[in-house]
Design an enzyme around this catalytic site. Sequence first.
Site, mmCIF file in Angstrom:
data_model
loop_
_atom_site.group_PDB
_atom_site.id
_atom_site.type_symbol
_atom_site.label_atom_id
_atom_site.label_comp_id
_atom_site.label_asym_id
_atom_site.label_seq_id
_atom_site.Cartn_x
_atom_site.Cartn_y
_atom_site.Cartn_z
ATOM 1 N N ASP A 1 0.802 -1.223 0.000
ATOM 2 C CA ASP A 1 0.000 0.000 0.000
ATOM 3 C C ASP A 1 0.838 1.277 0.000
ATOM 4 O OD1 ASP A 1 1.026 -0.339 2.523
ATOM 5 O OD2 ASP A 1 -0.864 -0.248 3.604
ATOM 6 N N ASP B 1 4.243 -1.393 11.273
ATOM 7 C CA ASP B 1 3.832 -0.042 10.926
ATOM 8 C C ASP B 1 3.312 0.606 12.203
ATOM 9 O OD1 ASP B 1 3.015 1.670 8.256
ATOM 10 O OD2 ASP B 1 1.774 2.115 10.010
ATOM 11 N N ARG C 1 0.197 12.780 10.245
ATOM 12 C CA ARG C 1 1.510 13.373 10.534
ATOM 13 C C ARG C 1 1.766 14.552 9.610
ATOM 14 N NH1 ARG C 1 4.359 7.524 11.217
ATOM 15 N NH2 ARG C 1 3.750 7.353 13.393
ATOM 16 N N ARG D 1 9.743 2.440 10.985
ATOM 17 C CA ARG D 1 10.734 2.002 9.999
ATOM 18 C C ARG D 1 12.065 1.645 10.653
ATOM 19 N NH1 ARG D 1 10.448 7.970 7.464
ATOM 20 N NH2 ARG D 1 8.300 7.247 7.433
HETATM 21 C C1 MIC Z 1 4.411 6.278 8.213
HETATM 22 O O1 MIC Z 1 3.243 6.613 8.316
HETATM 23 O O2 MIC Z 1 5.369 6.983 8.581
HETATM 24 C C2 MIC Z 1 4.707 4.910 7.620
HETATM 25 C C3 MIC Z 1 5.306 5.145 6.297
HETATM 26 O O3 MIC Z 1 3.526 4.187 7.455
HETATM 27 C C4 MIC Z 1 5.641 4.186 8.576
HETATM 28 C C5 MIC Z 1 6.195 2.940 8.047
HETATM 29 C C6 MIC Z 1 7.355 3.169 7.139
HETATM 30 O O4 MIC Z 1 8.187 4.030 7.384
HETATM 31 O O5 MIC Z 1 7.439 2.441 6.165
HETATM 32 C C7 MIC Z 1 5.041 3.905 9.939
HETATM 33 O O6 MIC Z 1 4.159 4.606 10.349
HETATM 34 O O7 MIC Z 1 5.520 3.001 10.640
HETATM 35 FE FE1 SF4 Z 2 0.189 4.806 5.115
HETATM 36 FE FE2 SF4 Z 2 1.593 5.440 7.289
HETATM 37 FE FE3 SF4 Z 2 0.123 7.279 6.003
HETATM 38 FE FE4 SF4 Z 2 -1.084 5.377 7.339
HETATM 39 S S1 SF4 Z 2 0.233 6.954 8.170
HETATM 40 S S2 SF4 Z 2 -1.613 6.082 5.282
HETATM 41 S S3 SF4 Z 2 0.264 3.644 7.002
HETATM 42 S S4 SF4 Z 2 1.910 6.220 5.213
#
Ligand code: MIC
Ligand code: SF4
Length: 644
Positions: free
Chosen positions: A64, A119, A379, A535
Amino acid sequence: MGLTLAEKIIKNHLVDGEMVTGQEIALRIDQTLTQDSTGTMAYLQLEAMEIDKVRTELSVSYVDHNMLQTGFENADDHLYIQTVSKKHGVLFSKPGNGVCHQVHVERYGIPGKTLLGSDSHTPTCGGLGMLAIGAGGLDVAVAMGGGAYWLAMPRLIRINLTGQLKPWVSAKDVILEVLRRLTVKGGVGSIIEYSGPGIASLTVPERATITNMGAELGATTSLFPSDENTRRFLAAQGRESDWQELLPDPDASYDQELTIDLAALEPLVAQPHSPDRVVEVSELGPIKIDQVAIGSCTNSSYMDMMKAAAILRGQTVHPDVSLVIAPGSRQVLNMLAANGALADMIAAGARILESACGPCIGMGQAPRTNAISLRTINRNFCGRSGTASAQVYLSSPEVAAVSSITGVLTDPSSFGTAPEVSLPEQYLVNDNMMIPPAAPGEEVTVVRGPNIQPFPISQPLTGDVTGQALIKLEDNITTDHIMPSNAKLLPFRSNVPYLADFCLTPCDPEFPARAKAAGGGMIVAGSNYGQGSSREHAALAPLQLGIRAVIAKSFARIHLANLLNNGIVPLTFADEADYEKISQADELRIADIIGQVEGAVRGEPVILENLSTKEKYQCLLPVSQRQAEILLAGGLLQKTRQGI
Ligand code: MIC
Ligand code: SF4
């Protein structure tokens, strides 16, 4: 004394330790999930541990994140994940089937079970009454192999919800209010349980929005009880048999409690560049907006999308706004297509994206230079959108949809009657994008593209750990700083040597070169270092650059585990004032690492010497005997290979 909801689930899954706050406990994990951007590494580690078949009740592998196929890399990784999943007994969710957390809530989450996901937003399933925890890929790989998940028994926070939300105020505003009160550090080391009369008015998708963003509080996980609303949701997904009632005991006790009157909440917004910079929309006034993005695992449920569609019906997106919408799953997208809501979005001028993380992780739709982008995501860390100068605000779908029409940040209560959307009686169930694991005896060849490179493995720690303070960082450094992710870098998640050249570059573009020239060294940081993503690359890239220790005022939970799991020594200052005494380029030493780590297990401080200033600082390394062995072995993979 009675038990809280979390204690009940923990008690049912406890395989080691005691439920005493701060003590290490081990949990049996019923389900795991991985997604592609952390999954390639998790499956490479699963292979390295020579785990033949997963031993969980259910393990699901989602694609995804890395969805833009601008070169062969992502498609190669998808095929690797699909084939490795098939071989090792993992259910595979094809690209296009949706965002892992949204799909897991819809199709697989079960009240009372445990879920470990690679995640940080895995706690989304807490909306169903599931104990769902985010972890690094290596911890998830161990759990897939049947190993327990170890963590310090969290503190328990109860958030008592009273009253009912006003029109135009929604679940996102509830969690933004919690963030406003507790901040991005307020949940560290804690599980948050929601209770009180207010929860009866919140459906599972709304609860999932709230538990999803518990990650931004730094919480280990967040939970709602499993009640009649949960039963109704599971029944609508054709899964009523997965339901069981799960409530805290009335006399359960919590370490901290707070009350939120839902009726008193107004539409809220988090300002750049932190999810806890929350104010009322009306306080900010009509800020001009360039981009609106509706989607992400926080706000892409069918109900969220239906609200957005209802607001957009018969309207036109403002000429200066680019509105992008990513429905969270194929189920959602399909239902919107079937009932005409998708047509309303398209007619209004929305740009419809596939069901994936998309803009949330900078996978496309990077806004223009200096743009103001209003997003329903979780975020808004600096640069995460893919545009370093963009200012990202976080809001509910209602605020986002209305603002996309007006062109300015708008309190939707000025927009007329709020859309009423209720939980559907029946969701459209079609699991034909889920690929089952291989049948017994079926041969599977794992396909590896050229993008998959060997990942660094730390060596056992011996002698003195020495090195320069290569960089000195402030508070709240996120994993997006340590290992940036965007459309250009995400395709290299299985190529750590390449990624390492971008490590900490948002803080200091020279960092990777300096680290390499010095042959590695140490990182000095403020509090809440490593907040955000799970990550593992935020540990692996520093490891690749030769980082041996990180000395911080405090760490975020998942990142701390990732450092330990990769043999990087994580120290905290016993006296935070010592942080001020270290300058970049100072030569540092942790003498006799084996002796000092063993001492740390007995509660003794670790002495960090500053060879440049001749000072000594007392530091803490709060590790158990088990963690000390992992660290000294050079990480969990090394330790697992030695056989624990
Ligand atoms: C995110 O929202 O920062 C991610 C991308 O989903 C990460 C995972 C990743 O860095 O691949 C997460 O939330 O753990
Ligand atoms: Fe994807 Fe992470 Fe964004 Fe959720 S917060 S949509 S898992 S990149």
